[in-house]
Design a protein around this motif. Structure first.
Motif: not given
Lengths: 222, 404
Positions: B298-302, B72, B69, B77
């Motif tokens: 965590x990388x894509x914010x889900x 990123x 998190x 990205x």
């Protein structure tokens, strides 16, 4: 408020705290008073476009084929933003955007339910001629005459709610690599400090930016 | 009182969860081929992982961010996509190696080709992932993993000379087989300092709502748990050095490694080894699966979380399951689990700089860790070791491949 430091890649939640994704890009409208932040974009297409146009094309096609969304980025307006802190919280519930379509469909499949319907209201319209993406502005080469002095590393905004106009650009030696450059230097206790240029001293022409006046007048970031 | 219980449980689960396919394989090979000479590598790797784990817990407690998190958010990205893809490949191989380890353990206990056990093992890993919360996974894995203390018992019973052990804690060059020695040393580091552990531990800290006022718990758990865990790993090497090396067994398969226990435990030896290998690998397989979900979400914010019902964090659950399927397919190719383990460990060292270097920067950014920054000396030490290890891996791995 700094775009890259405070907004870009930051997590976004709806009014109930449901994670919607991360800010993948921002849109500036160039007006007579200067560039103004009009929206923040999230979603697979916005993310893919930031990485490479070909990826954006595939993401768009995949979304349309899966009927998962509109094939366009989700654009959140500055008025949609309730609070900017560790995460960006919106006034909206997620159902008013397509941000959680895939998630809610998967949940409905697991629960054997009918998936809810999502609003298309936040689907981004195509960029107008006087609009630019932040990902296109960041990294733009800045020239003093014919001499390149650096690249745009950061965009400063006065206030995201009251007055989202750009006030300054930070010009440094590495542009989008700023984060990595700062990182590498920060490891040994140093920090790269870019030059701060007021917005009215920078004009964009094609894929470059021209600085009016001398770069020697510019102050370094503290 | 509950803090003390959490602390003790944290240390116990760190010890029990420390040893898995990579650490068993690399330590056993190190002991079988070079006796005690590589003990220093385990000590060094143990020190590195203890420091890194403490840092990841500190990041989570102070900032509320996990490692993925924060990377990123801090680096964007364009940077994050590189370690993300590298970890995806690496974690798939690691997972396949762990599944292979469990399958081999079952083969040692029951018989049959190890490939036949891959799918049943993967199904059980999937079942645990889909039905258990973080505490059950972490504590269950850790407590069951205490069976690996059989290596400690074995080493104690073999009575190695303390002077020889102490001498081996000082880094040295071997008298022969420099490239084999170097590869095992690198693999020992890779087996211990797995990048996935950083994000896994920080995610767990966020899930368990570790607070800034409990940083001392995090520090104690990290150093005591990883410290004692390293000791268990060292006892694998010592046991192999004292049972396999004198017999000229080079530990080129798990079946050969199993021969280290019968001289100590008699008829129960192979069973005990199989249980240690199986439980250790199973726990690691569950953690890697869970971490895949953590990483992508965590990388894509889900939505993410082992403590969330899986149907409330659907993308997180499906991504983790997709990695489990990918790892299962790799394991089903029949590639020798030990070879896969060795390759994964060497690749881990190559990937380490992509995760550890940005992580070190985060630990000096006051926006994330406030006043709890890491010192420059520690940063430089870890950075040098990480980069040095990667450079050495770039040299040694091709040598091993092309040198046969």
């Amino acid at each position: 408020m700094d775009l890259m430091r405070d907004l870009l890649d930051k997590g976004v939640t709806d009014c109930h705290g449901h994670p919607l994704g991360r800010i993948d890009d921002a849109v500036f409208r160039f007006e007579a008073k200067g560039p103004r932040l009009v929206g923040l974009e999230i979603g697979p297409v916005a993310l893919a476009r930031r990485l490479h146009p070909r990826l954006a094309h595939w993401a768009r096609a995949l979304e349309l084929k899966a009927d998962a969304a509109t094939g366009r980025p989700i654009r959140l307006l500055t008025d949609d933003i309730a609070h900017v802190g560790r995460r960006i919280r919106l006034h909206l519930p997620h159902e008013e955007t397509m941000a959680m379509v895939v998630e809610t469909r998967m949940r409905a499949w697991l629960r054997r339910e009918v998936p809810p319907v999502h609003g298309h209201a936040r689907a981004a319209s195509p960029l107008q001629s006087h609009e630019r993406l932040a990902s296109a502005v960041l990294g733009t080469r800045v020239f003093e005459g014919e001499r390149q002095i650096g690249r745009i590393e950061e965009i400063r905004i006065r206030d995201i709610h009251a007055d989202p106009h750009v006030t300054h650009y930070v010009v440094g030696s590495t542009g989008l690599l700023e984060r990595l450059n700062l990182a590498a230097l920060a490891l040994i206790g140093l920090a790269n400090r870019g030059l701060v240029a007021a917005v009215d001293r920078v004009t964009f022409t094609g894929d470059r930016a021209q600085l009016t006046g001398s770069a020697d007048d510019l102050k370094r970031q503290p | 009182m509950s803090v003390i219980v959490d602390l003790l449980l944290g240390i116990v689960t760190s010890i029990g969860g420390f040893v898995e396919a990579g650490s068993i394989a690399t330590a056993a090979q190190g002991g079988a081929r070079f006796r005690f000479e590589l003990l220093w590598a385990i000590a060094l790797a143990g020190g590195m992982i203890a420091v890194l784990i403490e840092m990841s817990g500190r990041l989570a407690a102070v900032s509320g961010h996990t490692v993925a998190d924060a990377i990123r958010e801090r680096f964007g990205i364009h940077f994050q996509i590189v370690p993300l893809c590298a970890e995806l490949v690496l974690d798939t191989l690691l997972l396949a190696a762990e599944l292979g380890g469990v399958a081999t353990a079952i083969k040692l206990l029951i018989g049959g080709p190890f490939v036949a056990w891959i799918v049943p093992v993967a199904l059980i890993v999937g079942l645990v992932f889909w039905s258990c919360g973080f505490a059950v996974i972490e504590d269950g894995v850790g407590v069951l993993g205490l069976v690996t203390l059989s290596f400690v018992v074995a080493a104690w019973k073999l009575q190695p000379a303390p002077h020889d052990l102490a001498k081996a804690l000082i880094p040295s060059l071997p008298h022969r087989d420099l490239s084999d020695y170097s590869l095992i040393a690198i693999s020992i580091v890779g087996a211990t300092v797995s990048p996935y552990l950083l994000n896994f531990y920080s995610s767990g800290s966020v899930e368990e709502e570790l607070e800034e006022k409990h940083l001392w718990v995090n520090r104690t758990t990290s150093f005591a748990g990883m410290g004692f865990g390293s000791v268990v790993s060292m006892t694998v090497l010592v046991t192999a050095a004292m049972t396999l090396a004198p017999a000229g067994i080079r530990a080129e398969s798990y079946e050969e490694m199993a021969k280290m226990f019968p001289p100590v435990f008699g008829g129960w030896g192979v069973t005990l080894f199989a249980l240690s290998l199986g439980v250790g690998c199973f726990g690691a397989a569950v953690e890697i699966t869970l971490n895949a979900g953590y990483l992508f979400a965590q990388v894509f914010g889900w939505q993410w979380g082992a403590n969330e019902r899986r149907r409330d964090a659907a993308r997180f659950a499906f991504i983790a399951s997709a990695l489990l399927i990918a790892g299962t397919l790799v394991a089903l190719t029949g590639i020798d689990p030990l070879k896969l383990t060795t390759i994964s460990m060497a690749l881990t060292v190559l990937v380490m700089p992509l995760v550890i270097l940005p992580f070190l920067v985060l630990m000096n950014d006051r926006r994330y860790v406030g006043d709890h920054t890491s010192g420059m000396a520690g940063n430089v030490f870890l950075a040098v070791l990480t980069i040095g290890g990667a450079v050495l891996a770039l040299v040694v791995v091709p040598l091993q491949i092309f040198g046969g």
